[in-house]
Design an enzyme around this catalytic site. Sequence first.
Site, short mmCIF file in Angstrom:
data_model
loop_
_atom_site.label_atom_id
_atom_site.label_comp_id
_atom_site.label_asym_id
_atom_site.label_seq_id
_atom_site.Cartn_x
_atom_site.Cartn_y
_atom_site.Cartn_z
N ASP A 94 -10.77 -6.11 -11.84
CA ASP A 94 -10.49 -7.22 -12.76
C ASP A 94 -10.63 -6.78 -14.21
O ASP A 94 -11.15 -5.69 -14.50
CB ASP A 94 -11.41 -8.40 -12.49
CG ASP A 94 -12.87 -8.07 -12.77
OD1 ASP A 94 -13.35 -7.02 -12.30
OD2 ASP A 94 -13.55 -8.86 -13.46
N GLU B 282 -16.24 -8.41 -11.93
CA GLU B 282 -17.34 -7.79 -12.68
C GLU B 282 -17.45 -8.36 -14.08
O GLU B 282 -18.56 -8.52 -14.61
CB GLU B 282 -17.13 -6.27 -12.74
CG GLU B 282 -18.32 -5.48 -13.28
CD GLU B 282 -18.34 -5.37 -14.81
OE1 GLU B 282 -19.39 -5.00 -15.37
OE2 GLU B 282 -17.29 -5.65 -15.43
#
Length: 604
Positions: free
Chosen positions: A186, A253
């Site tokens: 991500d 994250e």
Amino acid sequence: MGFISRDKATSLRPPYAFTGNPPRFRKYSRYISCLLFVLIALSIAVYFFPGHLLPRSLPSGHTAQGQDLRADDPVCPQADALVPGVNHDLWLTLGDALSTPLFQARAVRLVSGAVQIKGESFIDMGPVGNDSRWEVHAAMHTYLTRAFPLINKFLTREVVNTYGLLYTWNGSDPSLKPLLMLAHIDTVPVDDSTLGAWTHPPWSGAFDGTYIWGRGSADDKSGTIGTMLAIEMLLERRFFPTRTIVLAFGFDEEIGGAQGAGHISPVLQQRYGPNSFAAILDEGGSFGEEYGSIFASPGVAEKGSMNVRMEITGAGGHSSVPPAHISIGKLAAAIVKLEDNPFEAHLLRESVIYRRLLCLAKYGADMDPMLRQNIKDSMTSDQSLLELERILFNAAPIVKTLVSTTQSVNVIQGGFAPNALPEQVFAIVNHRIDSLSSSAAVKARDTSILEEVARRFNLNYNPFGIANYHSAAFTGNFSLVATTLLEPSPISPTEGVGAGAYHVLSGSIIAAYNTYNWTNSGRSKKDNTIFVTPALPSGNTDTRFYWNLSSNIFRYNHDNFGSPEHPLGGGVHSVNERLHVRVFLEMVRFYFTYILNMQECREA
């Protein structure tokens, strides 16, 4: 021995000695400013970007000298370059491949393709299955399957919580603890209002011959692609590991990792058990020039964090007949009380930051001699340590944040109408907990500091679920609640017993760095030496979910931070995020060097 002397310096250790009588400490603000910049910049860079694991013996022809850990040198000991022995020819072949135009084109194509796949994480996302915005990650799964066919053929692939990825490359020796390598797919969002400021569109993956442009190119799709490319290269050459390698890729994250790593970690804990991995490697530290020398800075610990909700409730009513102090005023007094009483900050010898200072002083070629002497003296003199602390803190108070627990009131809410007294108000205080402290210490300190506010305004005081003060003539309630809590991480050993994994990492960093001919990039001859120092990230990575799986957790991806090739880390989390192709190739070199070195290590 301490700091090396000029007559004992070797070609790998520049002769920057501490000699002569300690001079009187004088003002040298220019050098202090440089030191402060180094500490702060490294903290920012790091944020964005047990076992004795040495081989039992060196195979014939093994050129590694990393086993000479220089145990007689207690100050910032350095491993020598560690290169594979059994797989030495394979390592050389892999290195040769990096320099070919065909491979470079392949590397660019792989990173560019990953950048073109959106994978933004938003702070308000709901759980997987309840929020359609997670679905963008399905495209990355498809992409990785096609891009790395051998990995998907020879490694066991598992999907965790729909979008988390877990790959297992089983080794031939089950007695060896596995190696865990982390990354995330991500990215932070792109602000649409900044689109016009991008040199190339943020999801283009454009390559201009030097840089690959786009969101995630530096953080952290380069880590995901780089790790997988290193393994794909090994598989292409029919290499199979003795030590099991596990890859774990989260997908959130950037917003805390609860949906990704937070679900992957329990799978690994159930499968392998506590302290079951030889080492864990995640994104984080980088290398760059400081004081005329090149330093690599793997993160070996992380601060903790805690959000505290301060809430005051009281009687409402019409604003035409207010009491002397309304709830908002009482909350404001509590905020002022906190800000007037910051946490004490001290430069402690056992802190990671201090150990890093010792390394800079020992190996920094251009450090001012007086500053070097003061750092040296602080090792044994408490007075010199306090003087060093005073100079650093006075020159820039922000440095205190690197060595202490911090507090920041970032959210405040109360009231609903201009003519109504608010019945409930609250503020949220964010604490970043020093690596040598604990949440219990922070709670005790907040409780003590804010009790005076409760007594002053006759508030029933309930800090962290414990009734602390009750007023017979109470005017309301005052509570403290920890809404989120993360203890400081364990500190991975870097010296002495248990530091074998760190020395393998250090030797791999040095070997990867030395292999590349940096003079082709216009670097000077002095840049042929790199020193490895422990570092402390200013933020947290996905490693927070894996602490009990290994005592050797490192945050490093061999990114050339702050160089002409990669200024300011390549625009991480900002406009014009980009990745220098040479930087990426050297990341890949580090990954396969580290993987191969870990195969030739054994637990003591």
